[in-house]
Scaffold this motif. Structure first.
Motif, mmCIF file in Angstrom:
data_model
loop_
_atom_site.group_PDB
_atom_site.id
_atom_site.type_symbol
_atom_site.label_atom_id
_atom_site.label_comp_id
_atom_site.label_asym_id
_atom_site.label_seq_id
_atom_site.Cartn_x
_atom_site.Cartn_y
_atom_site.Cartn_z
ATOM 1 N N ILE A 69 0.863 -1.179 0.000
ATOM 2 C CA ILE A 69 0.000 0.000 0.000
ATOM 3 C C ILE A 69 0.899 1.227 0.000
ATOM 4 C CG2 ILE A 69 -1.766 1.290 1.254
ATOM 5 C CD1 ILE A 69 -2.562 -1.431 2.538
ATOM 6 N N VAL A 70 0.719 2.064 -0.996
ATOM 7 C CA VAL A 70 1.485 3.306 -1.106
ATOM 8 C C VAL A 70 0.500 4.458 -1.047
ATOM 9 C CG1 VAL A 70 3.013 4.696 -2.564
ATOM 10 C CG2 VAL A 70 3.249 2.194 -2.535
ATOM 11 N N VAL A 71 0.742 5.382 -0.136
ATOM 12 C CA VAL A 71 -0.094 6.572 -0.030
ATOM 13 C C VAL A 71 0.817 7.767 -0.266
ATOM 14 C CG1 VAL A 71 -1.617 7.945 1.433
ATOM 15 C CG2 VAL A 71 -1.603 5.448 1.648
ATOM 16 N N THR A 72 0.470 8.537 -1.269
ATOM 17 C CA THR A 72 1.270 9.719 -1.595
ATOM 18 C C THR A 72 0.368 10.763 -2.227
ATOM 19 O OG1 THR A 72 3.318 10.472 -2.648
ATOM 20 C CG2 THR A 72 1.983 8.869 -3.878
ATOM 21 N N SER A 73 0.956 11.807 -2.690
ATOM 22 C CA SER A 73 0.230 12.883 -3.358
ATOM 23 C C SER A 73 0.974 13.222 -4.639
ATOM 24 C CB SER A 73 0.180 14.100 -2.435
ATOM 25 O OG SER A 73 -0.416 15.198 -3.074
ATOM 26 N N ASP A 74 0.313 13.899 -5.524
ATOM 27 C CA ASP A 74 0.966 14.276 -6.782
ATOM 28 C C ASP A 74 1.623 15.647 -6.713
ATOM 29 O OD1 ASP A 74 -1.442 15.616 -6.643
ATOM 30 O OD2 ASP A 74 -1.987 15.288 -8.719
ATOM 31 N N ASN A 75 1.323 16.397 -5.665
ATOM 32 C CA ASN A 75 1.905 17.729 -5.527
ATOM 33 C C ASN A 75 1.692 18.208 -4.104
ATOM 34 O OD1 ASN A 75 -0.802 18.178 -7.489
ATOM 35 N ND2 ASN A 75 -0.859 19.150 -5.486
ATOM 36 N N GLY A 76 2.279 19.354 -3.812
ATOM 37 C CA GLY A 76 2.115 19.940 -2.488
ATOM 38 C C GLY A 76 0.730 20.527 -2.296
ATOM 39 N N MET A 77 0.526 21.132 -1.135
ATOM 40 C CA MET A 77 -0.795 21.654 -0.795
ATOM 41 C C MET A 77 -1.217 22.775 -1.753
ATOM 42 S SD MET A 77 0.207 23.435 2.797
ATOM 43 C CE MET A 77 -0.270 25.135 2.907
ATOM 44 N N GLU A 78 -2.497 22.880 -1.939
ATOM 45 C CA GLU A 78 -3.058 23.779 -2.951
ATOM 46 C C GLU A 78 -3.239 25.203 -2.422
ATOM 47 O OE1 GLU A 78 -6.810 23.786 -6.044
ATOM 48 O OE2 GLU A 78 -6.342 21.980 -4.950
ATOM 49 N N PHE A 79 -2.092 25.861 -2.227
ATOM 50 C CA PHE A 79 -2.081 27.234 -1.738
ATOM 51 C C PHE A 79 -0.952 27.983 -2.428
ATOM 52 C CE2 PHE A 79 -4.328 25.018 1.559
ATOM 53 C CZ PHE A 79 -5.287 25.922 1.982
ATOM 54 N N SER A 80 -1.047 29.309 -2.411
ATOM 55 C CA SER A 80 0.030 30.127 -2.960
ATOM 56 C C SER A 80 1.340 29.781 -2.278
ATOM 57 C CB SER A 80 -0.269 31.612 -2.745
ATOM 58 O OG SER A 80 -1.418 31.973 -3.464
ATOM 59 N N ARG A 81 2.421 29.857 -3.038
ATOM 60 C CA ARG A 81 3.770 29.520 -2.584
ATOM 61 C C ARG A 81 3.878 28.053 -2.177
ATOM 62 N NH1 ARG A 81 8.399 32.960 -1.019
ATOM 63 N NH2 ARG A 81 9.761 31.671 0.222
ATOM 64 N N ALA A 82 2.980 27.247 -2.717
ATOM 65 C CA ALA A 82 3.009 25.815 -2.434
ATOM 66 C C ALA A 82 2.853 25.061 -3.753
ATOM 67 C CB ALA A 82 1.932 25.448 -1.424
ATOM 68 N N LYS A 83 1.664 24.547 -4.034
ATOM 69 C CA LYS A 83 1.449 23.682 -5.202
ATOM 70 C C LYS A 83 2.070 24.186 -6.505
ATOM 71 C CE LYS A 83 -2.189 21.520 -7.919
ATOM 72 N NZ LYS A 83 -3.611 21.230 -8.015
ATOM 73 N N PRO A 84 1.884 25.422 -6.893
ATOM 74 C CA PRO A 84 2.402 25.822 -8.207
ATOM 75 C C PRO A 84 3.877 26.227 -8.205
ATOM 76 C CG PRO A 84 1.178 27.625 -7.259
ATOM 77 C CD PRO A 84 1.071 26.475 -6.290
ATOM 78 N N THR A 85 4.617 25.863 -7.144
ATOM 79 C CA THR A 85 5.995 26.332 -7.037
ATOM 80 C C THR A 85 6.958 25.197 -6.728
ATOM 81 O OG1 THR A 85 6.059 26.692 -4.644
ATOM 82 C CG2 THR A 85 5.093 28.453 -6.001
ATOM 83 N N LEU A 86 8.232 25.520 -6.759
ATOM 84 C CA LEU A 86 9.269 24.575 -6.348
ATOM 85 C C LEU A 86 9.763 24.879 -4.940
ATOM 86 C CD1 LEU A 86 11.282 24.160 -9.651
ATOM 87 C CD2 LEU A 86 9.584 22.628 -8.660
ATOM 88 N N TYR A 87 9.037 25.719 -4.209
ATOM 89 C CA TYR A 87 9.356 25.924 -2.803
ATOM 90 C C TYR A 87 8.997 24.652 -2.038
ATOM 91 C CZ TYR A 87 9.725 30.924 -3.806
ATOM 92 O OH TYR A 87 10.074 32.141 -4.309
ATOM 93 N N GLU A 88 9.467 24.564 -0.804
ATOM 94 C CA GLU A 88 9.287 23.333 -0.018
ATOM 95 C C GLU A 88 7.843 22.834 0.017
ATOM 96 O OE1 GLU A 88 10.026 21.475 4.416
ATOM 97 O OE2 GLU A 88 10.667 23.521 4.030
ATOM 98 N N TYR A 89 6.881 23.714 0.249
ATOM 99 C CA TYR A 89 5.489 23.285 0.355
ATOM 100 C C TYR A 89 4.884 22.891 -0.995
ATOM 101 C CZ TYR A 89 5.122 24.418 5.298
ATOM 102 O OH TYR A 89 5.279 24.433 6.665
ATOM 103 N N GLY A 90 5.593 23.139 -2.071
ATOM 104 C CA GLY A 90 5.125 22.727 -3.388
ATOM 105 C C GLY A 90 5.657 21.371 -3.800
ATOM 106 N N VAL A 91 6.815 20.997 -3.272
ATOM 107 C CA VAL A 91 7.428 19.729 -3.690
ATOM 108 C C VAL A 91 7.423 18.666 -2.602
ATOM 109 C CG1 VAL A 91 8.888 20.803 -5.438
ATOM 110 C CG2 VAL A 91 9.765 20.516 -3.113
ATOM 111 N N ARG A 92 7.227 19.053 -1.373
ATOM 112 C CA ARG A 92 7.185 18.073 -0.287
ATOM 113 C C ARG A 92 5.793 17.436 -0.290
ATOM 114 N NH1 ARG A 92 9.673 17.488 5.319
ATOM 115 N NH2 ARG A 92 11.296 18.709 4.333
ATOM 116 N N VAL A 93 5.755 16.145 -0.525
ATOM 117 C CA VAL A 93 4.481 15.435 -0.547
ATOM 118 C C VAL A 93 4.528 14.292 0.464
ATOM 119 C CG1 VAL A 93 3.996 16.011 -2.963
ATOM 120 C CG2 VAL A 93 5.173 13.877 -2.424
ATOM 121 N N PRO A 94 3.368 13.881 0.944
ATOM 122 C CA PRO A 94 3.356 12.759 1.876
ATOM 123 C C PRO A 94 3.730 11.464 1.154
ATOM 124 C CG PRO A 94 1.121 13.364 1.271
ATOM 125 C CD PRO A 94 2.033 14.388 0.661
#
Length: 170
Positions: free
Chosen positions: A99-124
């Protein structure tokens, strides 16, 4: 079946899959994605604002409401995941399923999902398999989702092609 009823769709799949045959099932939930439920109560207290809200986000009521909705959607998925795991247990498949649980991107907020900042690339990423060599371990090293396919191949006893750049996590 409803397209977003993950549990019913997985139960139907398990009923139809051939006995004693390997299987793969991809669950693609819509949580946590916008629009978030605006009726979710604000989860934040004055004490938690400084530590619970990412430092790049202002602790305004709008941010608190949006994060509360986001967290609520994560809990909704967690609940469904528990039901999916229970189905595997009920069918006697849990101990022989990766069982693998992950995400395709970071959280859906500014400076997160649409970026390469930590909150955009760090996924569970959480992986369960009863046959793991060293269970209950945490890896603090950089892990990439390209490591998932080689991990599956290694678990199946298949040689990892040299062209694959990922590494088995086993």
């Amino acid at each position: 079946l409803e397209p977003f009823d993950l549990v019913a769709n997985f139960a139907s799949f398990l009923e139809q899959k051939p006995e004693n045959k390997p299987f793969s099932f991809w669950v693609g939930p819509i949580e946590p994605h916008r629009p978030f439920d605006e009726s979710v109560p604000n989860r934040f207290t004055e004490e938690s604002l400084a530590t619970a809200i990412p430092p790049f986000m202002p602790p305004t009521s709008i941010v608190q409401d949006q994060l509360s909705g986001y967290l609520s959607e994560i809990e909704y998925f967690d609940h469904d995941l528990g039901l999916l795991i229970q189905l595997l247990k009920d069918k006697g498949l849990f101990d022989n399923t990766i069982i693998v649980v992950t995400s395709d991107n970071g959280m859906e907020f500014s400076r997160a999902k649409p970026t390469l900042y930590e909150y955009g690339v760090r996924v569970p990423l959480a992986i369960y398999w009863s046959k793991m060599a060293k269970p209950s371990r945490t890896i603090d090293d950089f892990v990439s989702l390209i490591d998932i396919a080689p991990t599956f191949l290694a678990a199946a006893g298949v040689d990892i092609p040299l062209a694959m750049t990922g590494k088995s996590l086993l």
